[in-house]
Design an enzyme around this catalytic site. Structure first.
Site, PDB file in Angstrom:
ATOM      1  N   HIS A  83       0.952  -1.234   0.092  1.00 55.27           N
ATOM      2  CA  HIS A  83       0.069   0.093   0.020  1.00 55.27           C
ATOM      3  C   HIS A  83       0.844   1.393   0.065  1.00 55.27           C
ATOM      4  O   HIS A  83       1.845   1.104   0.071  1.00 55.27           O
ATOM      5  CB  HIS A  83      -0.807  -0.126   1.138  1.00 55.27           C
ATOM      6  CG  HIS A  83      -0.257   0.040   2.461  1.00 55.27           C
ATOM      7  ND1 HIS A  83       0.178  -0.930   3.260  1.00 55.27           N
ATOM      8  CD2 HIS A  83       0.230   1.249   3.273  1.00 55.27           C
ATOM      9  CE1 HIS A  83       0.840  -0.345   4.316  1.00 55.27           C
ATOM     10  NE2 HIS A  83       0.856   1.040   4.445  1.00 55.27           N
TER      11      HIS A  83
ATOM     12  N   HIS B 237      -5.835  -1.710   5.155  1.00 59.54           N
ATOM     13  CA  HIS B 237      -5.527  -0.831   4.217  1.00 59.54           C
ATOM     14  C   HIS B 237      -4.925  -1.132   2.870  1.00 59.54           C
ATOM     15  O   HIS B 237      -3.965  -1.707   2.787  1.00 59.54           O
ATOM     16  CB  HIS B 237      -5.043   0.305   4.778  1.00 59.54           C
ATOM     17  CG  HIS B 237      -3.658   0.237   5.351  1.00 59.54           C
ATOM     18  ND1 HIS B 237      -3.227  -1.095   5.583  1.00 59.54           N
ATOM     19  CD2 HIS B 237      -2.798   0.717   5.977  1.00 59.54           C
ATOM     20  CE1 HIS B 237      -1.872  -1.141   6.173  1.00 59.54           C
ATOM     21  NE2 HIS B 237      -1.514   0.188   6.473  1.00 59.54           N
TER      22      HIS B 237
ATOM     23  N   HIS C 203       4.853   7.161   2.345  1.00 55.80           N
ATOM     24  CA  HIS C 203       5.640   5.924   2.377  1.00 55.80           C
ATOM     25  C   HIS C 203       5.080   4.971   1.563  1.00 55.80           C
ATOM     26  O   HIS C 203       3.855   5.146   1.158  1.00 55.80           O
ATOM     27  CB  HIS C 203       5.988   5.262   3.543  1.00 55.80           C
ATOM     28  CG  HIS C 203       4.628   4.812   4.270  1.00 55.80           C
ATOM     29  ND1 HIS C 203       3.967   5.278   5.276  1.00 55.80           N
ATOM     30  CD2 HIS C 203       4.084   3.518   4.362  1.00 55.80           C
ATOM     31  CE1 HIS C 203       2.963   4.493   5.678  1.00 55.80           C
ATOM     32  NE2 HIS C 203       3.054   3.505   5.085  1.00 55.80           N
TER      33      HIS C 203
ATOM     34  N   HIS D 203       1.859  -0.245  15.071  1.00 52.54           N
ATOM     35  CA  HIS D 203       0.780   0.691  14.703  1.00 52.54           C
ATOM     36  C   HIS D 203      -0.558   0.359  15.734  1.00 52.54           C
ATOM     37  O   HIS D 203      -0.839  -0.703  15.787  1.00 52.54           O
ATOM     38  CB  HIS D 203       0.175   0.589  13.284  1.00 52.54           C
ATOM     39  CG  HIS D 203       1.301   1.248  12.262  1.00 52.54           C
ATOM     40  ND1 HIS D 203       1.762   2.247  12.427  1.00 52.54           N
ATOM     41  CD2 HIS D 203       1.536   0.672  11.357  1.00 52.54           C
ATOM     42  CE1 HIS D 203       2.512   2.435  11.241  1.00 52.54           C
ATOM     43  NE2 HIS D 203       2.544   1.398  10.489  1.00 52.54           N
TER      44      HIS D 203
ATOM     45  N   TYR E 258      10.191   1.862   9.831  1.00 50.72           N
ATOM     46  CA  TYR E 258       9.992   2.678   8.862  1.00 50.72           C
ATOM     47  C   TYR E 258      11.517   3.142   8.522  1.00 50.72           C
ATOM     48  O   TYR E 258      12.375   3.319   9.373  1.00 50.72           O
ATOM     49  CB  TYR E 258       9.395   3.947   9.061  1.00 50.72           C
ATOM     50  CG  TYR E 258       7.769   3.956   9.041  1.00 50.72           C
ATOM     51  CD1 TYR E 258       7.085   4.068   7.816  1.00 50.72           C
ATOM     52  CD2 TYR E 258       7.160   3.543   9.905  1.00 50.72           C
ATOM     53  CE1 TYR E 258       5.713   3.921   7.910  1.00 50.72           C
ATOM     54  CE2 TYR E 258       5.647   3.611  10.064  1.00 50.72           C
ATOM     55  CZ  TYR E 258       5.135   3.651   8.989  1.00 50.72           C
ATOM     56  OH  TYR E 258       3.717   3.614   8.760  1.00 50.72           O
TER      57      TYR E 258
ATOM     58  N   GLU F 216       8.222   1.463   4.238  1.00 48.43           N
ATOM     59  CA  GLU F 216       7.817   0.653   5.377  1.00 48.43           C
ATOM     60  C   GLU F 216       7.838  -0.888   4.886  1.00 48.43           C
ATOM     61  O   GLU F 216       7.410  -1.024   3.823  1.00 48.43           O
ATOM     62  CB  GLU F 216       6.439   0.970   5.672  1.00 48.43           C
ATOM     63  CG  GLU F 216       5.953   0.305   7.032  1.00 48.43           C
ATOM     64  CD  GLU F 216       4.461   0.376   7.203  1.00 48.43           C
ATOM     65  OE1 GLU F 216       3.617   0.359   6.310  1.00 48.43           O
ATOM     66  OE2 GLU F 216       3.982   0.220   8.427  1.00 48.43           O
TER      67      GLU F 216
END
Lengths: 307, 307, 307, 307
Positions: free
Chosen positions: A153, A199, A214, A246, A255, A265
């Site tokens: 993503h 996501h 990112h 997260h 990261y 990431e």
């Protein structure tokens, strides 16, 4: 078909200041395979566990950042339907000819209200370096570096988050799985899914448009995050933050920056999203925990450094 | 919506010989929460990371096995459409009233050619014990036992695998992600997905119909598989095989039996399925590796013990 | 010095049928570094995390097996003391000149009652490929294959286990941390430590003398065991058993064979042994669980195939 | 015996402001067992994988910190020898009667040049809650919280690091495995081992004497560090830093505070120390990387907050 319309993130075209340095980074450290190099110098790469021709395109340029993120859609019918709907909403649609990137069918392209260019396409050739399919072993050749499994993503920064959200939800059929909200309801960050992932695209409200926060790659598990951290330190890769987790998506993460300053990431885990699941909502006093569950606070670099 | 039609596995109703023993097993060892107990003695359970009211129903009975597996569909419209299509194919459809299970909307029910009963429903109430949604911590209360995240899929045994395949593909929109095939093309085992998972339902050709091979739960990672193995030995749970890895789906896995003889699996990892990915095909000489990637051979128990 | 006398396992000299095949196995699969090759063709190797010149010596020969296992002792004084004590017990002691292996000081050598040759030495040069020592990064070059950290121990088979035990306990100062015992007290298997490890040497009662059961290498954790299993299957390495856990030592383990038929183990974890800890005792009805905690039964191959 | 003299860290007596809060922390979060409570209110605890009666003593007091750290020595002879040597060096030795702590034999006690009190003892009763020894399962009862395996070491702050180092090396036979050094040779931090562990005691130069930096517990692996981090956030435990890795010892780690402000660590992995291994040396420009390998910089809290 149970998954329809937009199937998934397809590829991201990333601008790098030095192709030579970028190759060491994306190939040897993150562990992507180089599939081919175009006449214009663009390099096409994929993770070892991806079937399609490529998922990352590197373009040498004097400014880092993201050229575009592209999504794969179900078929030609879907492509046409999306074009109509976009036009109906007053959004200009460009046409990118078949073969503008090797192996990729025709694309339609639009600029979202946050300033980002998104492409849609229905066809991509399979790579000859993809996963095995006949009595398939785990991998064709030993994964290397961080052993990225797939491009997963992007997180993008721009001002009109609501505008881009509207397109992705109303036209492209994405669902908001999670968000950060101000007391007055203003959405600060949104996480959008087109399938079972927590996501496929994330957006954060930011004064400047068309910014890349990112590009993210999936790895196997928390132990892979440690291995990535070891590689990051050993090879003096600029680290942003992590290993951590997260709050949002619950992903385990680290990261770091490519040599051009684009943030990458690698992450693992996090929940699967099932349609019908409630949207998780974070309020501003908890934004630190939302982003970095262990640190419970943001760092300036994470908030402000974008390309 | 990008996921349409059948959204995902919803629940499995499992017959157990002793509810008391089954509760220790599913609650304390696998780590499910008990949500409620019905007047007829059925116990409704869910994994800690699931939102809906329940995903596992235990029914005390003098014969072990699976009463039915149920899938959640997009909405009432989909439910009606599936009923019509099933009837058109000559498949009888029963109606199960709202509330036959607590919190579950009306269901339609059919018996597939392999003899298994499948239910479809569009509505289920959320459990009050589901994941947190407002500034959500990782978990409401500390996960216990094997820390199962969700009910994930079933593997079922029966003779007319092609017949059941046809219904799931043609009517319900599933995709075959992977299969084991004889030289003459006969499908020995098929793995069907309705989203991004490598499998939501699997079927193996077997002379006896309507048999349950296993009910499977997702756990976080390979380390969770070890922890499950430790629990299995420590509490004298009957183990079938594992920790190991499947060739098919690449999942990391361990198999064991509940006190009634129903096989359970906890697994982690494996690939995500993206529509358009090629179907992986295993040939019979590689069937051992397909099922158990490390052992490269089947055990009799795995092939023949079903409930 | 708090650790005195015998400090630790030093090296094992293993006979292989084909050096070419053995190199692929020990270097590319297990991940050892080749340090040097002797004029007589012997190859000297070490794990990436070991300081001394070598820990594994491969010798090409028409019969597989173990030439000798060597232990490093505190200093020259200890070496002399052990020689005296061995002679006093009527055990013949050979002298191996400095430099018989590159970088290794003088050795004394004896054959234990189980028929195995053991060497003792006080000095070994450091390898130039050892771990970094000045502002040391994790590793000098990226670990490869199974990422073995060190040669850890051997398990040897022979008849007079009590005799060899007596030498290692009474003369060399080892402690028995764990054992398998028959009802009449006969020791079937013993695990001996000269420091804080659960075992530095293990012995199993077996009719034939001077047999090697396995040479064992330490890896980081349970996830490394999975990675080793993936490598074993991917490269068609003959696997014995695992991933599993031992009841004895609690180590997480996988067994496999080198191309010459010598058994190897990679393992992780297990307890640390603190002097004064009680000896753990396994009775014969539990021998399966003692060896393979998850399977709870032995396989014939594990019991009978030795080199 | 191959390990002689000082065998290992035995216990630490920690002062806490509220016993009630401390119990929740050390028992429910770190996962220690409460073994007994003394008439004077002291609580004796141990990790589930430790044999001896206790390894952590909590004493309620109006000032947090460490009363003493105690080491177990080989036997009464060693105890006497150490007393003589300490006295000969001009160090006062106190005698603590048998039974001052339940199950503990007589102790000798001295204050090191850094102001810390250290006790030595040869005898401690076994706990009835220790690991199983007859056909032993992995654990007696399911480990809970962070699943600490053992009390492992302390890091202490004080000014005369060289003085304390001298005692531990010259009298007690410890070896310095690793250190941080200024350009002029001044030792800033030292890591001392009495066996095969990378450290059993660590000391950092600091203007104030007799300070506790942290009490450390061993856990299984990197995944346990993540689980500890999840628990820390979920229960609002004050976190210092981590999950990360140390450059020194290579241990994988997370730091946090007990409710009284005493710093705790849970860690896993890191190298084993073999006598004869070179001392690893870190220079001041690399001190950040030495302490936190991923962050490569210190935080003020880590340097300055001590109890």
């Amino acid at each position: 078909m149970a998954l329809t319309g937009v199937l998934r993130p397809g590829f991201a075209q990333v601008r790098v200041l030095s192709m030579e340095d970028a190759l060491v980074h994306y190939r040897d450290r993150i562990g992507l395979n180089v599939v081919s190099t175009g006449d214009d110098g663009r390099v096409y790469m994929k993770a070892y566990d991806e079937f399609d021709h490529h998922s990352i395109v590197l373009r040498e340029c004097d400014e880092a950042g993201l050229d575009m993120m592209a999504f794969k859609v179900e078929n030609e019918i879907a492509l046409k339907e999306y074009e109509e709907k976009l036009l109906k909403e007053g959004i200009a649609v460009d046409h990118i000819a078949i073969g503008e990137q090797p192996g990729v069918g025709r694309r339609i392209s639009f600029v979202a209200p946050t300033g980002h260019r998104f492409d849609l396409y229905a066809e991509m050739e399979l790579s000859t370096k993809g996963p095995l399919v006949k009595n398939p072993d785990l991998w064709r050749t030993e994964p290397k570096g961080m052993k990225a499994l797939r491009f997963d993503h992007c997180l993008l920064y721009g001002s009109d988050v609501d505008g881009t959200k509207k397109i992705f939800e109303d036209i492209l059929g994405f669902t908001m799985t999670e968000c950060i909200k101000e007391e007055d309801g203003t959405l600060i960050a949104i996480f959008l899914s087109c399938g079972n992932k927590a996501h496929d695209l994330a957006l954060v409200r930011h004064e400047e448009d068309n910014k890349l926060h990112h590009v993210s790659f999936l790895v196997e598990d928390w132990t892979s995050i440690r291995d990535a951290a070891d590689i990051i330190t050993r090879y003096d890769i600029s680290r942003d933050i992590g290993p951590t987790r997260h709050g949002i998506t619950r992903g385990q993460t680290i990261y770091f920056f490519d040599p051009s300053g684009n943030r990458n990431e690698v992450f693992s885990g996090g929940y699967s999203f099932y349609p019908g699941d409630p949207t998780r909502v974070w309020e501003m006093p908890n934004v630190g925990k939302a982003i970095f569950y262990y640190e419970q606070q943001l760092n300036d670099r994470f908030m402000n450094v974008v390309t």
